[in-house]
Each structure stands twice: as C-alpha cells, then as structure tokens.
Write an enzyme that holds these catalytic residues in place. Structure first.
Site, mmCIF file in Angstrom:
data_model
loop_
_atom_site.group_PDB
_atom_site.id
_atom_site.type_symbol
_atom_site.label_atom_id
_atom_site.label_comp_id
_atom_site.label_asym_id
_atom_site.label_seq_id
_atom_site.Cartn_x
_atom_site.Cartn_y
_atom_site.Cartn_z
ATOM 1 N N CYS A 234 -67.951 39.955 -29.057
ATOM 2 C CA CYS A 234 -67.747 38.917 -28.042
ATOM 3 C C CYS A 234 -67.356 37.634 -28.772
ATOM 4 O O CYS A 234 -66.620 37.682 -29.753
ATOM 5 C CB CYS A 234 -69.003 38.731 -27.175
ATOM 6 S SG CYS A 234 -70.473 38.202 -28.076
ATOM 7 N N GLY A 235 -67.847 36.496 -28.330
ATOM 8 C CA GLY A 235 -67.542 35.255 -29.014
ATOM 9 C C GLY A 235 -68.480 34.960 -30.165
ATOM 10 O O GLY A 235 -68.069 34.524 -31.235
#
Length: 279
Positions: A234-235
C-alpha cells in the site's frame, strides 16, 4: 477463538481472565487525536495501542516494524502477555486493527482476532463503553520476529524478475495509476505487474468484513489468482494489512506484506515504476 469475532461474542467474553481488548486506532496527521478519542470512549477494559509510537524510530519510513525487543516492551506495558487472547478493534477509516493484528502475529502472538465492524458497530448497538485509562498490570510477552510474513525491498526487487509472488496494492485507483501526488520525494505509480484492490472493497456497507464468496470475488475480480502466493502492499504498510487479513480469512497461508510499501519503493531511484491501470 476465530480470527474475526462478532460484537455479540465479545460482549459475552468481556471480563474473562485471559481476554485482552485493544483499541488500535490510527489516523493520519490532521485527522484527529486517536489517543484522546480512546480516552473519551472505548470498550470496557480496552487498552490503547499507539501504532505511531510502536514503530521503527531508526528510519524515516512511516509505520515500519520495530525491533522485537521494543515491541515486547510495549506489549508488556499494555498488559498483553503470553497466553492472552487478544481482540483488536479501531475507529479508523484505514481499518488499522488489521495492522495491529498483523504485527502481533508477526511477533509471536497467535491467538489474535479482529472485532467485526469495529467500534462503530459496537456503539451503534448501544453496547457498554467506558472512558479514561485503565490501570494496567505488566505481563510477560515473549517476542520473536517471524519474518516469513514480511517482505523487504531487496526481496521485492528480486520478485520483479521472477514474478513468483503476486503483488496486490491496497491504495486507491488514482494513486495506483500514478494520477495522484504522493508525499514529497516519492514518485507516483506502482510496482510493475502489481494488481490493484483498494482495501475498502473488502467491507460491507455497514463496515463489517465481507466473507466467503463475496470476499473471494473481491480478490479474483482484481485479477488475483488465489492458488498462487501473494504479497500485499500500500502506501506505508497500513492498509496492506487489510488485504493480508482478508486473504487470511480465505484460508491462505502463502501471503506476506511488503512493510516499506510505496513509501520505500517510490522513493528509491533504483526501483522500476509503472503508471496506469493494471494490465
């Protein structure tokens, strides 16, 4: 104890000698004070796990796993010990209980569950809450770092060539496609060959988890082959844990999480990047 427990189940279990309840709410800067929200109202007996603080302070990357010794010390101070049954929940739009669940299991606590629907469902059902901070009794927590469910930058680079493990990215479609700005110093885009499954798609409208065929369809609809190994990303490693937990609910064991996620990959000039929707 199942990996996903209901509010009915938890209310009946409150007060059990071996049960520990954990509020693992995590919010982004400017979104509020998670600790203050916990003190204002939480499930009776719950302790607050500060995911911002329980991280590796030796790196500028956000939310990285801390050393095992630091994690064990924090768990002991929260009264989470060997033999505890631990139920985690959150009040976060990022479903951060999944990150706490993954961290606890990575460091050796295997009887860990997530409260289905979180604190929002608990409150909507007018179940008991309390305020303030509980008095905590330290308990011994034996921690070891089980790296089988964790992937590093070097491992992810090696996987680019072999594609032995599918990469599934939990970010929104615009960030995945490189159409939205990342934080300074981080390039837009995604890891080459990655699939995109925004983490919100694993939940029903009432905030409970999809299960069974609906959950399976979320992954297969994103192009994930459930008979092959998967690495979630993800981030910053937060919502990647949501995808990891979803795969766990489907019975998969050949899963891992890229802890550095796009914060690391996107900031490294030596890594290849792709933009656009997945092929």
């Amino acid at each position: 104890m199942d990996a996903l427990v209901s509010t009915d189940w938890l209310e009946k279990e409150l007060g059990a000698f071996d049960l520990r309840v954990v509020d693992a709410t995590w919010l982004m800067d400017g979104e509020g004070d998670a600790a203050a929200a916990y003190e204002q109202a939480h499930i009776p007996g719950a302790v607050f796990m500060d995911l911002r603080e329980i991280a590796d302070s030796s790196t500028s990357l956000p939310n990285m796993l801390p050393p095992a010794e630091k994690f064990a010390s924090r768990m002991q101070s929260l009264g989470l010990g060997d033999g505890s049954r631990i139920v985690v929940y959150d009040q976060s739009p990022y479903k951060s209980a999944a990150r706490a669940w993954w961290m606890l299991r990575t460091f050796g606590a295997h009887d860990v569950a997530i409260l289905d629907g979180g604190f929002a469902k608990w409150k909507a059902e007018v179940r008991p809450v309390e305020s303030g901070k509980p008095t905590l009794r330290h308990r011994h927590f034996t921690a070891w770092n089980d790296a089988t469910g964790v992937r590093t930058l070097d491992q992810m680079k090696a996987n680019i060539g072999s594609r032995a493990e599918q990469v599934v990215d939990a970010r929104g479609a615009t960030r995945f496609a490189g159409q939205a700005l990342e934080r300074p110093g981080v390039a837009p885009g995604h890891i080459p060959g990655a699939r995109n499954l925004p983490y919100e798609q694993l939940f029903n409208a009432d905030g409970t988890w999809k299960t069974g065929d609906e959950l399976r369809a979320a992954f297969t609809g994103a192009g994930v082959a459930l008979d092959r190994p998967v690495v979630t990303s993800c981030g910053s490693g937060m919502t990647a844990a949501v995808l990891f937990f979803g795969l766990h609910l489907l019975g998969k064991t050949d899963i891992a999480l890229y802890d550095g996620s796009w914060s690391e990959w996107g900031a490294d000039p030596s890594t290849p990047k792709e933009v656009g929707a997945p092929a």
